[in-house]
Write an enzyme that holds these catalytic residues in place. Structure first.
Site, mmCIF file in Angstrom:
data_model
loop_
_atom_site.group_PDB
_atom_site.id
_atom_site.type_symbol
_atom_site.label_atom_id
_atom_site.label_comp_id
_atom_site.label_asym_id
_atom_site.label_seq_id
_atom_site.Cartn_x
_atom_site.Cartn_y
_atom_site.Cartn_z
ATOM 1 C CD1 TRP A 220 -5.727 0.048 1.239
ATOM 2 C CD2 TRP A 220 -5.059 0.125 -1.027
ATOM 3 N NE1 TRP A 220 -5.477 1.401 0.739
ATOM 4 C CE2 TRP A 220 -5.477 1.533 -0.675
ATOM 5 C CE3 TRP A 220 -4.864 -0.457 -2.180
ATOM 6 C CZ2 TRP A 220 -5.180 2.226 -1.661
ATOM 7 C CZ3 TRP A 220 -4.667 0.666 -3.068
ATOM 8 C CH2 TRP A 220 -4.872 1.804 -2.885
ATOM 9 C CG ASP B 225 -0.143 -3.329 -3.695
ATOM 10 O OD1 ASP B 225 0.782 -2.414 -3.739
ATOM 11 O OD2 ASP B 225 -1.391 -3.026 -3.620
ATOM 12 C CE LYS C 7 1.962 3.710 2.630
ATOM 13 N NZ LYS C 7 1.015 3.841 1.203
#
Length: 392
Positions: free
Chosen positions: A126, A207, A242
Site C-alpha cells: 500500500w 497490518d 472494510k
C-alpha cells in the site's frame, strides 16, 4: 510563509477518485479507491450497523471524552477478533482514528524507542506505508514479495530478503488480502516466515485491514495467530473500515503484544503518551457500533452473515471477470485472479493500457494496474471487459 510552498502531488489513489468524480460520462467505472461497493455500485450501511446505531442513539447518556486508549470494551473486542480470545496473550489495545491512524501511532512509538531500526515493507505494498514510516524518520526498505511473471508470491525471494534484515529491524506484514496483489502466504509459509522472523530477532508489525474479506474471519487471522503464538513481541494495526463498512467513522486499533503483563503495561504507558500528543482521545461512535454488535449475539450473527455476503460477492466478481474476458476473446489468461483474496489484484495491465482505459472508456484504475474487484458489478461487467479486451 504559505506563498513559498509548491503544490504537493495528488495522492495517486484519492486523486484518481477526484478525477472520476469530475468525469461526466454516465458509464464511468471506478476500480481505483479501496472501498467496497455492492451490486448497485454504492458503499452500503450494513443492517447490523443500522440496528447498533439505533441502540446507541436510544441509550447514550454522555458525550464526554473517552480515555486516551478508548473504551476498554472496544479493546477487548479487538483482541478477541485478532487472537480468538481477548486474554489469549499479555496485550493492550488503543482505539485509533482508522487503520492509518494506528500505523501513524505505531510509527511514532517505534521511532522513539527504536530510532535506528529499518522498516521493511513488501514490494509492492500500500503506497501510504512508505509515507507514514518515512515521515516518522525511519529508513524504509523493501523485501521481495511479488512474482510479476507468474503473478504469484515469490516466497523464496521473500525468505531470502528476511534473512538479510538486521536484528532489531521492523518487518511490516499484511495479515491477509495483501494490498495490492491479493496474494497471501499459505499456512505452511506463515510458519516458515515466523521461524525466520524469530531467528533474525525482528519485530513484526502486522497490518490487518481486511479481516473476513478473504477466506473468513478466523481463517484470515491464521497468519497473525501463528506469529502471535511464536514471537515474544509484536505490533498489530487493524481496521474496521472494510468488514463493518465504517469507512467514514475511522475505526481502527493498535495492539501491543508482549511477553508479560508488566512489559505490556510499561510499553502501553508510553504508547498512551504518544497518542496524547497527537489526538488525545479517539472518537466514540464507530467504536461503540463495533462493541454493540460484537456483544449482542443476534447482531453479531447478522454481521457475520453480511461479511460473508461481501466476501462471496468479491469472489463472484473475480470469476465473472475472468469468464467474461475469455468470452470476449481475450488471449491473456486472467485465471490467476480467482486464486487471490480480498478486494485487490494486480491486473497485469501496463500504464499505457490504464491510461487508454481512462481516457477512452472512463474506466479508472491505479497506474500500477491494481484493480479494486469490488468496484465490478454485473451491470458494468460487459462494458468493462469489452474495454479491457480492446486494450490488451
Amino acid at each position: 510563509m504559505f506563498e513559498k510552498l509548491e503544490m504537493a502531488p495528488a495522492d495517486p489513489i484519492l486523486g484518481l477518485t477526484e478525477a472520476f468524480n469530475n468525469d461526466c460520462n454516465p458509464a464511468k467505472i471506478n476500480l481505483g479507491v479501496g472501498v467496497y461497493k455492492d451490486e448497485t455500485g454504492i458503499t452500503p450501511v450494513m443492517n447490523s450497523v443500522h440496528k447498533a446505531e439505533q441502540i446507541i442513539l436510544d441509550t447514550e447518556k454522555s458525550k464526554g471524552y473517552l480515555p486516551i486508549p478508548g473504551s476498554p470494551d472496544y479493546g477487548k473486542v479487538v483482541r478477541e477478533l485478532l487472537f480468538g480470545a481477548a486474554d489469549a496473550y499479555p496485550a493492550a489495545t488503543a482505539h485509533t482514528p482508522g487503520g492509518t491512524g494506528a500505523l501513524r501511532v505505531a510509527a511514532q512509538f517505534l521511532k522513539k524507542f527504536y530510532p535506528d531500526a529499518t522498516v521493511w515493507i513488501s514490494d509492492p505494498t500500500w503506497p501510504n506505508h512508505n509515507g507514514i514510516f518515512g515521515d516518522a524518520g525511519f529508513t524504509v526498505d523493501k523485501y521481495t514479495y511479488y512474482n510479476a511473471q507468474e503473478r504469484s508470491l515469490n516466497f523464496e525471494g521473500m525468505l531470502a530478503s528476511i534473512q538479510n534484515m538486521a536484528a532489531g529491524d521492523i518487518i511490516l506484514l499484511h495479515a491477509c488480502c495483501h494490498n495490492p496483489s491479493g496474494i497471501d502466504p499459505t499456512t505452511e509459509q506463515w510458519k516458515q516466515i515466523t521461524q525466520v522472523v524469530n531467528e533474525k530477532k525482528l519485530l513484526p508489525l502486522v497490518d490487518f485491514a481486511y479481516q473476513g474479506l478473504g477466506r473468513g474471519l478466523d481463517e484470515d487471522a491464521e497468519g497473525l495467530r501463528i506469529l502471535a503464538a511464536a514471537v515474544d513481541e509484536m505490533v498489530i494495526c487493524s481496521s474496521f473500515s472494510k468488514n463493518f463498512g465504517l469507512y467514514r467513522e475511522r475505526v481502527g486499533a493498535i495492539t501491543l503484544k508482549g511477553g508479560s503483563k508488566e512489559i505490556i503495561d510499561k510499553a502501553f504507558s508510553n504508547l498512551k503518551t504518544i497518542i496524547r500528543r497527537i489526538y488525545s482521545n479517539p472518537p466514540s461512535h464507530g467504536g461503540a457500533i463495533v462493541v454493540t454488535i460484537m456483544n449482542d449475539a443476534a447482531l453479531r450473527a447478522e454481521w457475520e452473515k453480511e461479511v460473508a455476503q461481501i466476501r462471496d460477492r468479491i469472489a463472484e466478481m473475480r470469476t465473472l471477470f475472468v469468464d467474461t474476458l475469455k468470452a470476449k476473446g481475450a488471449q491473456q489468461d486472467f485465471s490467476f485472479l480467482t486464486t487471490q483474496y480480498g478486494m485487490f489484484s494486480f491486473s497485469g495491465l501496463n500504464p499505457e493500457q490504464v491510461k487508454t482505459l481512462k481516457e477512452k472508456h472512463s474506466i479508472y484504475i491505479v497506474g500500477s494496474g491494481r484493480i479494486n474487484v469490488a468496484g465490478m458489478t454485473r451491470a458494468n461487467m460487459d462494458a468493462l471487459c469489452t474495454a479491457v479486451a480492446e486494450v490488451l
